[in-house]
Design a protein around this motif. Structure first.
Motif, PDB file in Angstrom:
ATOM      1  N   ALA A 154      23.475 -13.433  -8.053  1.00 33.03           N
ATOM      2  CA  ALA A 154      22.961 -14.223  -6.933  1.00 33.03           C
ATOM      3  C   ALA A 154      21.826 -13.475  -6.238  1.00 33.03           C
ATOM      4  O   ALA A 154      20.766 -14.055  -5.928  1.00 33.03           O
ATOM      5  CB  ALA A 154      24.094 -14.509  -5.948  1.00 33.03           C
ATOM      6  N   VAL A 155      22.023 -12.181  -6.031  1.00 38.17           N
ATOM      7  CA  VAL A 155      21.028 -11.395  -5.309  1.00 38.17           C
ATOM      8  C   VAL A 155      19.765 -11.205  -6.155  1.00 38.17           C
ATOM      9  O   VAL A 155      18.644 -11.251  -5.654  1.00 38.17           O
ATOM     10  CB  VAL A 155      21.643 -10.028  -4.915  1.00 38.17           C
ATOM     11  CG1 VAL A 155      20.580  -9.051  -4.489  1.00 38.17           C
ATOM     12  CG2 VAL A 155      22.680 -10.212  -3.816  1.00 38.17           C
ATOM     13  N   TYR A 156      19.956 -11.019  -7.467  1.00 33.57           N
ATOM     14  CA  TYR A 156      18.811 -10.777  -8.350  1.00 33.57           C
ATOM     15  C   TYR A 156      17.794 -11.913  -8.245  1.00 33.57           C
ATOM     16  O   TYR A 156      16.585 -11.685  -8.118  1.00 33.57           O
ATOM     17  CB  TYR A 156      19.285 -10.621  -9.800  1.00 33.57           C
ATOM     18  CG  TYR A 156      18.275  -9.912 -10.669  1.00 33.57           C
ATOM     19  CD1 TYR A 156      18.408  -8.565 -10.957  1.00 33.57           C
ATOM     20  CD2 TYR A 156      17.161 -10.589 -11.165  1.00 33.57           C
ATOM     21  CE1 TYR A 156      17.465  -7.896 -11.728  1.00 33.57           C
ATOM     22  CE2 TYR A 156      16.217  -9.939 -11.926  1.00 33.57           C
ATOM     23  CZ  TYR A 156      16.379  -8.597 -12.208  1.00 33.57           C
ATOM     24  OH  TYR A 156      15.434  -7.936 -12.953  1.00 33.57           O
ATOM     25  N   ALA A 157      18.319 -13.152  -8.271  1.00 36.19           N
ATOM     26  CA  ALA A 157      17.409 -14.302  -8.219  1.00 36.19           C
ATOM     27  C   ALA A 157      16.603 -14.294  -6.921  1.00 36.19           C
ATOM     28  O   ALA A 157      15.393 -14.543  -6.924  1.00 36.19           O
ATOM     29  CB  ALA A 157      18.219 -15.587  -8.340  1.00 36.19           C
ATOM     30  N   ALA A 158      17.263 -13.961  -5.806  1.00 34.11           N
ATOM     31  CA  ALA A 158      16.567 -13.974  -4.502  1.00 34.11           C
ATOM     32  C   ALA A 158      15.514 -12.869  -4.431  1.00 34.11           C
ATOM     33  O   ALA A 158      14.402 -13.086  -3.947  1.00 34.11           O
ATOM     34  CB  ALA A 158      17.583 -13.809  -3.378  1.00 34.11           C
ATOM     35  N   VAL A 159      15.861 -11.688  -4.928  1.00 34.68           N
ATOM     36  CA  VAL A 159      14.921 -10.567  -4.858  1.00 34.68           C
ATOM     37  C   VAL A 159      13.731 -10.841  -5.774  1.00 34.68           C
ATOM     38  O   VAL A 159      12.574 -10.696  -5.388  1.00 34.68           O
ATOM     39  CB  VAL A 159      15.616  -9.235  -5.244  1.00 34.68           C
ATOM     40  CG1 VAL A 159      14.606  -8.103  -5.369  1.00 34.68           C
ATOM     41  CG2 VAL A 159      16.682  -8.882  -4.210  1.00 34.68           C
ATOM     42  N   PHE A 160      14.020 -11.301  -7.002  1.00 34.01           N
ATOM     43  CA  PHE A 160      12.921 -11.528  -7.946  1.00 34.01           C
ATOM     44  C   PHE A 160      11.987 -12.633  -7.460  1.00 34.01           C
ATOM     45  O   PHE A 160      10.766 -12.524  -7.568  1.00 34.01           O
ATOM     46  CB  PHE A 160      13.444 -11.836  -9.347  1.00 34.01           C
ATOM     47  CG  PHE A 160      12.334 -11.877 -10.356  1.00 34.01           C
ATOM     48  CD1 PHE A 160      11.759 -10.702 -10.816  1.00 34.01           C
ATOM     49  CD2 PHE A 160      11.820 -13.091 -10.801  1.00 34.01           C
ATOM     50  CE1 PHE A 160      10.712 -10.718 -11.712  1.00 34.01           C
ATOM     51  CE2 PHE A 160      10.761 -13.112 -11.702  1.00 34.01           C
ATOM     52  CZ  PHE A 160      10.205 -11.936 -12.164  1.00 34.01           C
ATOM     53  N   ALA A 161      12.571 -13.693  -6.888  1.00 37.53           N
ATOM     54  CA  ALA A 161      11.726 -14.792  -6.402  1.00 37.53           C
ATOM     55  C   ALA A 161      10.780 -14.283  -5.310  1.00 37.53           C
ATOM     56  O   ALA A 161       9.591 -14.628  -5.288  1.00 37.53           O
ATOM     57  CB  ALA A 161      12.596 -15.919  -5.859  1.00 37.53           C
ATOM     58  N   THR A 162      11.291 -13.429  -4.419  1.00 40.05           N
ATOM     59  CA  THR A 162      10.430 -12.912  -3.341  1.00 40.05           C
ATOM     60  C   THR A 162       9.338 -12.022  -3.921  1.00 40.05           C
ATOM     61  O   THR A 162       8.161 -12.135  -3.553  1.00 40.05           O
ATOM     62  CB  THR A 162      11.268 -12.078  -2.348  1.00 40.05           C
ATOM     63  OG1 THR A 162      12.382 -12.843  -1.951  1.00 40.05           O
ATOM     64  CG2 THR A 162      10.462 -11.695  -1.129  1.00 40.05           C
ATOM     65  N   VAL A 163       9.730 -11.136  -4.814  1.00 39.20           N
ATOM     66  CA  VAL A 163       8.760 -10.187  -5.362  1.00 39.20           C
ATOM     67  C   VAL A 163       7.700 -10.921  -6.185  1.00 39.20           C
ATOM     68  O   VAL A 163       6.501 -10.636  -6.095  1.00 39.20           O
ATOM     69  CB  VAL A 163       9.487  -9.122  -6.219  1.00 39.20           C
ATOM     70  CG1 VAL A 163       8.491  -8.269  -6.972  1.00 39.20           C
ATOM     71  CG2 VAL A 163      10.369  -8.259  -5.339  1.00 39.20           C
ATOM     72  N   ALA A 164       8.138 -11.912  -6.982  1.00 40.31           N
ATOM     73  CA  ALA A 164       7.177 -12.655  -7.800  1.00 40.31           C
ATOM     74  C   ALA A 164       6.188 -13.392  -6.895  1.00 40.31           C
ATOM     75  O   ALA A 164       4.982 -13.421  -7.161  1.00 40.31           O
ATOM     76  CB  ALA A 164       7.912 -13.642  -8.707  1.00 40.31           C
ATOM     77  N   ARG A 165       6.682 -13.949  -5.791  1.00 37.73           N
ATOM     78  CA  ARG A 165       5.784 -14.672  -4.876  1.00 37.73           C
ATOM     79  C   ARG A 165       4.876 -13.686  -4.143  1.00 37.73           C
ATOM     80  O   ARG A 165       3.714 -13.983  -3.872  1.00 37.73           O
ATOM     81  CB  ARG A 165       6.590 -15.514  -3.905  1.00 37.73           C
ATOM     82  CG  ARG A 165       7.217 -16.714  -4.582  1.00 37.73           C
ATOM     83  CD  ARG A 165       7.926 -17.639  -3.612  1.00 37.73           C
ATOM     84  NE  ARG A 165       8.162 -18.929  -4.228  1.00 37.73           N
ATOM     85  CZ  ARG A 165       9.234 -19.227  -4.954  1.00 37.73           C
ATOM     86  NH1 ARG A 165      10.169 -18.318  -5.142  1.00 37.73           N
ATOM     87  NH2 ARG A 165       9.374 -20.410  -5.480  1.00 37.73           N
ATOM     88  N   LEU A 166       5.415 -12.515  -3.823  1.00 36.01           N
ATOM     89  CA  LEU A 166       4.603 -11.479  -3.183  1.00 36.01           C
ATOM     90  C   LEU A 166       3.464 -11.081  -4.122  1.00 36.01           C
ATOM     91  O   LEU A 166       2.339 -10.832  -3.710  1.00 36.01           O
ATOM     92  CB  LEU A 166       5.504 -10.270  -2.908  1.00 36.01           C
ATOM     93  CG  LEU A 166       4.972  -9.126  -2.057  1.00 36.01           C
ATOM     94  CD1 LEU A 166       4.586  -9.623  -0.681  1.00 36.01           C
ATOM     95  CD2 LEU A 166       6.026  -8.033  -1.923  1.00 36.01           C
ATOM     96  N   CYS A 167       3.793 -11.062  -5.394  1.00 34.77           N
ATOM     97  CA  CYS A 167       2.837 -10.622  -6.409  1.00 34.77           C
ATOM     98  C   CYS A 167       1.837 -11.718  -6.770  1.00 34.77           C
ATOM     99  O   CYS A 167       0.644 -11.476  -6.851  1.00 34.77           O
ATOM    100  CB  CYS A 167       3.659 -10.251  -7.645  1.00 34.77           C
ATOM    101  SG  CYS A 167       2.981  -8.963  -8.625  1.00 34.77           S
ATOM    102  N   PHE A 168       2.335 -12.948  -7.001  1.00 36.59           N
ATOM    103  CA  PHE A 168       1.479 -13.990  -7.575  1.00 36.59           C
ATOM    104  C   PHE A 168       1.114 -15.114  -6.610  1.00 36.59           C
ATOM    105  O   PHE A 168       0.378 -16.011  -6.967  1.00 36.59           O
ATOM    106  CB  PHE A 168       2.173 -14.611  -8.794  1.00 36.59           C
ATOM    107  CG  PHE A 168       2.477 -13.612  -9.871  1.00 36.59           C
ATOM    108  CD1 PHE A 168       1.450 -13.038 -10.598  1.00 36.59           C
ATOM    109  CD2 PHE A 168       3.770 -13.246 -10.140  1.00 36.59           C
ATOM    110  CE1 PHE A 168       1.718 -12.104 -11.576  1.00 36.59           C
ATOM    111  CE2 PHE A 168       4.051 -12.324 -11.121  1.00 36.59           C
ATOM    112  CZ  PHE A 168       3.026 -11.741 -11.843  1.00 36.59           C
ATOM    113  N   GLY A 169       1.688 -15.117  -5.423  1.00 33.40           N
ATOM    114  CA  GLY A 169       1.357 -16.180  -4.481  1.00 33.40           C
ATOM    115  C   GLY A 169       2.549 -17.088  -4.243  1.00 33.40           C
ATOM    116  O   GLY A 169       3.449 -17.183  -5.072  1.00 33.40           O
ATOM    117  N   GLU A 170       2.508 -17.748  -3.076  1.00 34.76           N
ATOM    118  CA  GLU A 170       3.685 -18.487  -2.616  1.00 34.76           C
ATOM    119  C   GLU A 170       4.077 -19.655  -3.499  1.00 34.76           C
ATOM    120  O   GLU A 170       5.230 -20.039  -3.585  1.00 34.76           O
ATOM    121  CB  GLU A 170       3.419 -19.010  -1.197  1.00 34.76           C
ATOM    122  CG  GLU A 170       4.332 -18.367  -0.193  1.00 34.76           C
ATOM    123  CD  GLU A 170       4.097 -18.921   1.187  1.00 34.76           C
ATOM    124  OE1 GLU A 170       4.973 -19.658   1.648  1.00 34.76           O
ATOM    125  OE2 GLU A 170       3.050 -18.624   1.782  1.00 34.76           O
TER     126      GLU A 170
END
Ligand code: HEM
Length: 416
Positions: free
Chosen positions: A137-153
């Protein structure tokens, strides 16, 4: 297929190939040079700070793995030799992305969505089955934030690989701006990064920002499950003030000292990267009074962060999970995230010139997710099993819980 899914698959493919290469090479590069292991905080301080020029080189292949095998050689911040190129790529990251004001501007709004989605996920999982696996559960939340931080919202709204590639490319070119790569001390003229260098840096950013953060959140939740009195104290802090919607910044973290203390205590006991590695040449070794390695080779030092954080000379009851150490009046009150040259007590984010530049961002990220999980739910061990198994194991290079945490979760307030 959504871009985040593609990214996750890409990352998984890279990890699988790393493991394959690791097993192929483990008997050559890595094992052929036995490292010198250091677990004493004073010796660590002396070598890393007093001999900083010699002790600032990370190995080119920290895992004995040549990720570029068969391709053009590319270094990341972690693997770049200490020098002007490393200084330039590190400065671009710290100034343009990881500066506290940028973290507040970029990360905090992104967290709102990820934390809301995580709370919704846990709520529906809890409605189906009160025992849930925390890591996934946590992995999905962390990765989604990091991916958006990296590639845009809007990364989750793109559906083809081309747009992902464009976002990836734009990350450094538009978000960070063209790289003024080499400093005046270099003989090379300033140039922009090549695409393969950008890909390596993005991969490093995604990996560094996800794996260790997820590991620490899982360890933190494990201790909170094991110690309900600590969980309750944290819950009371989080609900006493105006700490809404998981939005935490550096500033807000200062208003929640017990939350910071809980995360710091977890980092002390479970540094996700348990070894700080330095390669030291013959001159540096001689200057530090260490037997000089044979001509043309380097001595590999591994500073054991786990042993340092549990040193009984430094910590009282070092094996005990006691966040109060980090609160006013405690033995580690005001301890900084990264140690300075005077004293070393713990090194979860490393030390010296190669310390982790993502320490501040990590604390905000971890704090926001732990705060939301504790504020919205009560966590307890699964009914059929006693206690929590805190045995660790190393997954590639990150120390994780050997048995992923399963916990019984009860919503604190009725979820509409
Ligand atoms: C809980 C989270 C994290 C932990 C425990 C952690 C830990 C570490 C450690 C121990 C090192 C090696 C330090 C040394 O050799 O002295 C390191 C290096 C590094 N970390 Fe982190 N890290 C975390 C999160 C992050 C994040 C979020 C980022 C990026 C945004 C990041 C980027 C890096 C980079 C680029 C380096 C290489 C620094 C250099 O060689 O100059 N880390 N990290």
């Amino acid at each position: 297929m959504e871009v985040t899914q593609l990214l996750a698959i890409g990352l998984a493919a890279v990890l699988v190939s790393i493991v394959a290469i690791y097993w192929r090479l483990r008997n050559t590069t890595w094992a052929a040079r036995p490292p010198i292991i250091v677990g004493d905080p004073d010796v660590t301080r002396r070598l890393i700070f007093d001999h900083a020029d010699a002790f600032s080189n990370h190995p080119l292949f920290p895992l004995g793995i040549d990720l570029d095998a068969g391709h053009r050689k590319t270094t990341s911040i972690t693997s770049a030799p200490y020098g002007p190129f490393w200084r330039a790529i590190r400065r671009n990251l710290t100034v343009n992305i990881l500066h506290p004001s940028r973290v507040a501007e970029l990360l905090v709004p992104l967290q709102r969505n990820a934390v809301d989605a995580l709370v919704a996920d846990v709520s529906s999982a809890a409605a189906r089955d009160t025992v849930i696996g925390v890591r996934d559960a946590v992995y999905a939340a962390v990765f989604a934030t990091v991916a958006r931080l990296c590639f845009g919202e809007d990364v989750g709204d793109h559906h083809d690989v081309r747009s992902m590639q464009k976002l990836l490319h734009d990350f450094f070119h538009d978000e960070v701006g063209p790289f003024d790569l080499l400093t005046s001390s270099s003989n090379e003229a300033p140039r922009e990064l090549r695409d393969d260098e950008i890909v390596k840096l993005v991969w490093e950013f995604l990996g560094a920002s996800t794996e260790a953060v997820v590991a620490i959140i899982e360890w933190t939740m494990a201790h909170l499950v094991a110690k309900p009195e600590v969980q309750e104290k944290l819950y009371l802090e989080l609900t006493a003030g105006d700490h809404q919607n998981g939005q935490l910044s550096d500033e807000r973290l200062r208003d929640t000292p017990y939350l910071s203390a809980v995360v710091l205590e977890t980092l002390r006991l479970h540094p996700p990267l348990p070894m700080l590695i330095r390669d030291v040449g013959p001159d540096g070794a001689a200057a530090a009074g260490i037997p000089t390695p044979p001509n043309g080779t380097v001595a590999r030092f591994m500073f054991n962060a786990e042993v340092i954080g549990r040193d009984p000379k430094v910590w009282s009851d070092p094996e005990e999970f006691r966040p109060e150490r980090f609160i006013a009046g405690g033995e580690a009150e005001n301890l900084s995230l990264v140690p300075g040259p005077k004293e070393i007590k713990m090194v979860p984010f490393g030390a010296g010139r190669r310390h982790c530049p993502g320490a501040g961002l990590s604390m905000v990220h971890i704090g926001a997710i732990v705060a939301a999980l504790v504020r919205e739910f009560e966590w307890a061990p699964p009914e059929d099993k006693g206690g929590v198994d805190l045995t660790d194991s190393t997954a590639l290079f990150v120390k994780v819980m050997a048995s992923p945490l399963k916990a019984r979760v009860t919503p604190r307030v009725s979820q509409s």
